[in-house]
Design a protein around this motif. Structure first.
Motif, PDB file in Angstrom:
ATOM      1  N   PRO A   1      43.426  43.530  44.921  1.00  0.00           N
ATOM      2  CA  PRO A   1      43.508  42.163  44.388  1.00  0.00           C
ATOM      3  C   PRO A   1      44.062  41.221  45.448  1.00  0.00           C
ATOM      4  O   PRO A   1      44.664  41.672  46.430  1.00  0.00           O
ATOM      5  CB  PRO A   1      44.474  42.311  43.205  1.00  0.00           C
ATOM      6  CG  PRO A   1      45.317  43.486  43.553  1.00  0.00           C
ATOM      7  CD  PRO A   1      44.439  44.422  44.332  1.00  0.00           C
TER       8      PRO A   1
ATOM      9  N   ASP B   1      42.104  47.616  38.575  1.00  0.00           N
ATOM     10  CA  ASP B   1      42.341  46.226  38.975  1.00  0.00           C
ATOM     11  C   ASP B   1      43.442  46.096  40.014  1.00  0.00           C
ATOM     12  O   ASP B   1      43.902  44.985  40.291  1.00  0.00           O
ATOM     13  CB  ASP B   1      42.671  45.363  37.756  1.00  0.00           C
ATOM     14  CG  ASP B   1      43.866  45.879  36.952  1.00  0.00           C
ATOM     15  OD1 ASP B   1      44.446  46.914  37.356  1.00  0.00           O
ATOM     16  OD2 ASP B   1      44.201  45.254  35.932  1.00  0.00           O
TER      17      ASP B   1
ATOM     18  N   MET C   1      37.251  42.306  44.968  1.00  0.00           N
ATOM     19  CA  MET C   1      37.573  42.373  43.539  1.00  0.00           C
ATOM     20  C   MET C   1      36.835  41.248  42.826  1.00  0.00           C
ATOM     21  O   MET C   1      36.674  40.155  43.363  1.00  0.00           O
ATOM     22  CB  MET C   1      39.081  42.223  43.335  1.00  0.00           C
ATOM     23  CG  MET C   1      39.551  42.285  41.899  1.00  0.00           C
ATOM     24  SD  MET C   1      41.355  42.100  41.803  1.00  0.00           S
ATOM     25  CE  MET C   1      41.611  42.282  40.050  1.00  0.00           C
TER      26      MET C   1
ATOM     27  N   VAL D   1      38.165  46.384  41.108  1.00  0.00           N
ATOM     28  CA  VAL D   1      38.290  46.466  42.556  1.00  0.00           C
ATOM     29  C   VAL D   1      37.264  47.478  43.051  1.00  0.00           C
ATOM     30  O   VAL D   1      36.890  48.414  42.340  1.00  0.00           O
ATOM     31  CB  VAL D   1      39.706  46.883  43.004  1.00  0.00           C
ATOM     32  CG1 VAL D   1      40.728  45.826  42.634  1.00  0.00           C
ATOM     33  CG2 VAL D   1      40.103  48.234  42.436  1.00  0.00           C
TER      34      VAL D   1
END
Length: 516
Positions: free
Chosen positions: A145, A474, A156, A248
């Motif tokens: 991220p 994520d 991402m 991601v």
């Protein structure tokens, strides 16, 4: 279908009736399509060998035979440096190495918008997240991220979808012709870049809340809980029922070996009704292969939504870069019908090269490259602390989902992947991971709380290759301990075991994970 279920469906909604009937038919079709519940590629003698070599360990005072070679004969023995995820399968032929190198070049290829003087490289977008495969999967590794306001979100993005509302949409989901219903204007994912002349779709916004977790021994771990939204929308408001789910880019190693796992070995670990009462109820993901039209076992993606590396590669070309391939021939990528100005932009289709922007053999070579990125050899397999961590991993129940080893099929498509003892640490099944990790967004068989068990091989080299230690779908976890502590649902008991460990034992467990 049971009469009681039919009667209930009739009382509720005729659309539901159609959906239930089609879904039931789909499950039957899926079982029929595979037709495989045993290893039909092995002789009885080979089957006995496979069962013996993949049995759970009982002696944790030493490494198991062949444990060093995480990818079998394909394992890379190169120095585990920043290129550790970018080596070819060690057993490739000379011709295979040539195809791998050409595929690597195409994987790194930077696409440009149309029209361009570089006709073989145009066709980007019109909406896009990255200009090459490599820019998401930097060094074939794991994305992350944004690390601050000035950092890019190139590795991402946000998936988008809405609930099915019409009879046609319910039927399409039930027949697995679609796995989710795209947002009417913005499509299946948010593209934060666009070619000149049109606006990008928007910008992902992440807000974090810090949550303390008390661990045995007096330690406090801090977890960061993300909340996602979209700013700077370029095409009007999102549908009010839009579901957002961050992704991601995962590491690329060992994909061909995962595809080579015999379906019977995956299905044998499925226990959707938790018949054995162990609290683990992994489910297979059944998807329709767009190339064959058949219902097949989903293996790839965070929710096991792609059946093959080739399909996943074509989906990434289309959704992430906006490049059409023979498998995904729409040259407008993820531009929806509602985005008229997007679909009016020039495409990169060159009549002399074919009907798509990346004609054969581009997809074939990128697929071959992706299938043959070697898994690095394990490190410190005989280290006493690593062995203690391995025992704790098994005692805590982590291996119930993160299945350590398989022997691949003798009938695997690529000869290099056949009959290899591999150590991926995944069962390839969907598991309910609880409310903490839930994205609330169903995809095919996967509910809003379910995720495919992520392979763990190579995980300890993430810092070496990619310069960070962000994990989970994520990247919310900033290290491996945080990743473990986010586990819930079917993994709650294993997570609680880790919380209750003495600090030295937790350290040994993390040391083991870092050796993978």
């Amino acid at each position: 279908m049971p009469h009681a279920l039919l009667a209930l469906a009739r009382r509720i909604d005729p659309i539901l009736l159609a959906t239930v009937a089609l879904a039931t038919a789909g499950v039957v079709a899926a079982a029929s399509a595979t037709g495989v519940t045993v290893r039909d590629d092995l002789t009885p003698e080979d089957l006995a060998r496979v069962e013996a070599v993949t049995a759970a360990p009982t002696d944790f005072t030493k490494a198991e035979p062949f444990e060093l070679m995480a990818g079998g004969a394909t394992t890379s023995l190169a120095t585990p440096d920043g290129n550790a995820f970018s080596h070819p399968s060690a057993n490739l032929t000379f011709e295979g190495e040539t195809d791998f190198k050409v595929g690597n070049g195409l994987f790194k290829k930077v696409w440009v918008s149309s029209p361009a003087s570089t006709e073989a490289s145009d066709g980007l977008g019109p909406l896009w997240n990255a200009r090459s495969c490599q820019r998401c999967h930097l060094k074939d590794g794991r994305g992350h991220p944004p690390e601050g306001p000035g950092d890019s979100a190139i590795s991402m993005f946000l998936r988008l979808s809405v609930p099915a509302r019409t009879e046609a949409e319910h039927a399409a989901l039930a027949r697995r012709e679609q796995l989710r219903i795209p947002e009417p204007t913005y499509g299946g994912q948010l593209q934060d870049h666009a070619v000149p002349g049109i606006p990008a779709e928007g910008r992902m916004v992440i807000d974090y809340e810090e949550i303390p977790v008390e661990l045995a021994g007096g330690e406090i771990a801090m977890l960061r809980k993300p909340t996602y939204s979209v700013a700077d929308l370029g095409y009007g408001p999102l549908d009010p029922e839009t579901m957002l789910s961050p992704r991601v880019a995962p590491q690329m190693i060992g994909l061909g070996l995962l595809e080579a796992i015999h379906p019977a070995d995956i299905l044998a670990r499925a226990d959707p009704d938790d018949a054995d009462g162990d609290g683990i109820s992994g489910r297979p993901s059944w998807v329709r292969n767009p190339e064959t039209g058949e219902i097949e076992l989903g293996r790839f993606g965070w929710k096991a939504s792609s059946p093959t590396v080739r399909v996943q590669s074509a989906e990434a070309f289309a959704g992430d870069i906006g490049i059409s391939t023979p498998l995904m021939p729409d040259p407008f990528g993820d531009c929806s019908i509602a985005q008229e100005e997007c679909r009016a932009m020039p495409t990169g289709v060159q009549e002399r090269l074919g009907t798509v922007e990346a004609p054969d053999p581009v997809l074939e070579l990128v697929t071959f490259y992706s299938e043959n990125l070697a898994v690095p050899a394990r490190r410190d397999v005989d280290d006493s602390e690593v062995l203690r961590g391995k025992e704790l991993f098994h005692d805590a129940g982590c291996a119930s989902c993160h299945t350590p080893k398989f022997v691949t099929s003798r009938n695997a498509q690529n000869p290099e992947h056949r009959f290899q003892l591999i150590w991926p640490y995944t069962d390839m099944l969907l598991h309910d991971m609880g409310p903490g990790l839930a994205d609330g967004r169903p995809v095919g068989e996967a509910s809003g709380t379910e995720w495919r068990t992520a392979p763990l091989w190579g995980i300890g080299l993430t810092q070496t290759v990619n310069g960070h230690t962000y994990f989970l779908h994520d990247g919310r976890a900033r290290n491996l301990l945080e990743a473990v502590l986010w586990h819930g649902g079917e993994a709650q008991a294993a997570r609680d075991s880790v919380v209750a460990m003495a600090p030295d034992d937790r350290a040994a467990l993390i040391r083991f994970l870092n050796s993978l």
